[in-house]
Design a protein around this motif. Structure first.
Motif, PDB file in Angstrom:
ATOM      1  N   VAL A 252       4.230  15.325   5.564  1.00  0.00           N
ATOM      2  CA  VAL A 252       3.983  13.969   5.100  1.00  0.00           C
ATOM      3  C   VAL A 252       3.969  13.060   6.320  1.00  0.00           C
ATOM      4  O   VAL A 252       4.896  13.102   7.137  1.00  0.00           O
ATOM      5  CB  VAL A 252       5.093  13.500   4.118  1.00  0.00           C
ATOM      6  CG1 VAL A 252       4.827  12.083   3.653  1.00  0.00           C
ATOM      7  CG2 VAL A 252       5.206  14.443   2.944  1.00  0.00           C
TER       8      VAL A 252
ATOM      9  N   GLU B   7       4.642   7.359   8.606  1.00  0.00           N
ATOM     10  CA  GLU B   7       4.406   5.956   8.261  1.00  0.00           C
ATOM     11  C   GLU B   7       4.157   5.761   6.764  1.00  0.00           C
ATOM     12  O   GLU B   7       4.150   4.633   6.285  1.00  0.00           O
ATOM     13  CB  GLU B   7       3.245   5.372   9.079  1.00  0.00           C
ATOM     14  CG  GLU B   7       1.886   5.930   8.719  1.00  0.00           C
ATOM     15  CD  GLU B   7       1.479   7.137   9.533  1.00  0.00           C
ATOM     16  OE1 GLU B   7       0.343   7.621   9.329  1.00  0.00           O
ATOM     17  OE2 GLU B   7       2.261   7.618  10.361  1.00  0.00           O
ATOM     18  N   ARG B   8       3.971   6.836   6.001  1.00  0.00           N
ATOM     19  CA  ARG B   8       3.733   6.751   4.561  1.00  0.00           C
ATOM     20  C   ARG B   8       4.976   7.054   3.723  1.00  0.00           C
ATOM     21  O   ARG B   8       4.917   7.004   2.502  1.00  0.00           O
ATOM     22  CB  ARG B   8       2.613   7.714   4.142  1.00  0.00           C
ATOM     23  CG  ARG B   8       1.280   7.402   4.741  1.00  0.00           C
ATOM     24  CD  ARG B   8       0.723   6.153   4.138  1.00  0.00           C
ATOM     25  NE  ARG B   8      -0.579   5.875   4.712  1.00  0.00           N
ATOM     26  CZ  ARG B   8      -1.074   4.685   4.814  1.00  0.00           C
ATOM     27  NH1 ARG B   8      -0.393   3.654   4.403  1.00  0.00           N
ATOM     28  NH2 ARG B   8      -2.251   4.496   5.347  1.00  0.00           N
TER      29      ARG B   8
ATOM     30  N   VAL C 288       5.950   8.756  -1.580  1.00  0.00           N
ATOM     31  CA  VAL C 288       4.898   8.446  -0.619  1.00  0.00           C
ATOM     32  C   VAL C 288       4.262   7.117  -1.021  1.00  0.00           C
ATOM     33  O   VAL C 288       3.931   6.913  -2.194  1.00  0.00           O
ATOM     34  CB  VAL C 288       3.830   9.565  -0.591  1.00  0.00           C
ATOM     35  CG1 VAL C 288       2.746   9.259   0.422  1.00  0.00           C
ATOM     36  CG2 VAL C 288       4.478  10.913  -0.289  1.00  0.00           C
ATOM     37  N   GLN C 289       4.105   6.216  -0.057  1.00  0.00           N
ATOM     38  CA  GLN C 289       3.499   4.914  -0.317  1.00  0.00           C
ATOM     39  C   GLN C 289       2.081   5.092  -0.854  1.00  0.00           C
ATOM     40  O   GLN C 289       1.331   5.947  -0.382  1.00  0.00           O
ATOM     41  CB  GLN C 289       3.457   4.081   0.960  1.00  0.00           C
ATOM     42  CG  GLN C 289       4.802   3.712   1.493  1.00  0.00           C
ATOM     43  CD  GLN C 289       4.699   2.965   2.812  1.00  0.00           C
ATOM     44  OE1 GLN C 289       3.623   2.614   3.265  1.00  0.00           O
ATOM     45  NE2 GLN C 289       5.841   2.730   3.426  1.00  0.00           N
ATOM     46  N   HIS C 290       1.723   4.271  -1.815  1.00  0.00           N
ATOM     47  CA  HIS C 290       0.387   4.238  -2.421  1.00  0.00           C
ATOM     48  C   HIS C 290       0.027   5.546  -3.115  1.00  0.00           C
ATOM     49  O   HIS C 290      -1.148   5.867  -3.253  1.00  0.00           O
ATOM     50  CB  HIS C 290      -0.684   3.873  -1.390  1.00  0.00           C
ATOM     51  CG  HIS C 290      -0.370   2.650  -0.609  1.00  0.00           C
ATOM     52  ND1 HIS C 290      -0.259   1.404  -1.180  1.00  0.00           N
ATOM     53  CD2 HIS C 290      -0.098   2.474   0.704  1.00  0.00           C
ATOM     54  CE1 HIS C 290       0.043   0.516  -0.256  1.00  0.00           C
ATOM     55  NE2 HIS C 290       0.157   1.137   0.903  1.00  0.00           N
TER      56      HIS C 290
ATOM     57  N   ALA D 147       8.131   6.512   1.651  1.00  0.00           N
ATOM     58  CA  ALA D 147       8.764   5.421   0.920  1.00  0.00           C
ATOM     59  C   ALA D 147      10.255   5.704   0.767  1.00  0.00           C
ATOM     60  O   ALA D 147      11.084   4.842   1.005  1.00  0.00           O
ATOM     61  CB  ALA D 147       8.109   5.244  -0.449  1.00  0.00           C
TER      62      ALA D 147
END
Length: 75
Positions: free
Chosen positions: A52, A55-56, A7-9, A58
């Motif tokens: 999830v 857009e998040r 997951v991004q960030h 990864a």
């Protein structure tokens, strides 16, 4: 089968054991990335649903199907 979701960030990845087939997981990921679904939705072996935001995402790593476990551990 083991599924790892980046997951991004987020400093950690999400790891879950799922009874879904690789094809089912792949089609859910493809639907989320193509915009057909806003969430990636998977169900783990305990019946819990993991959501999830698309857009998040990864990355998603789909492992091999899990084999029968041997031992004396509790289920």
């Amino acid at each position: 089968m083991e599924v790892k979701i980046g997951v991004q960030h987020a400093p950690r990845e999400i790891v879950l054991e799922s009874g879904q087939t690789a094809e089912e997981v792949e089609s859910a990921v493809a639907a989320a990335l193509s915009g057909k679904a806003q969430l990636l939705s998977l169900v783990d072996d305990h019946g819990r649903k993991v959501l999830v935001p698309a857009e998040r995402l990864a990355y998603v790593e789909i492992g091999e199907p899990s084999r029968g476990k041997v031992g004396f551990s509790a289920l």
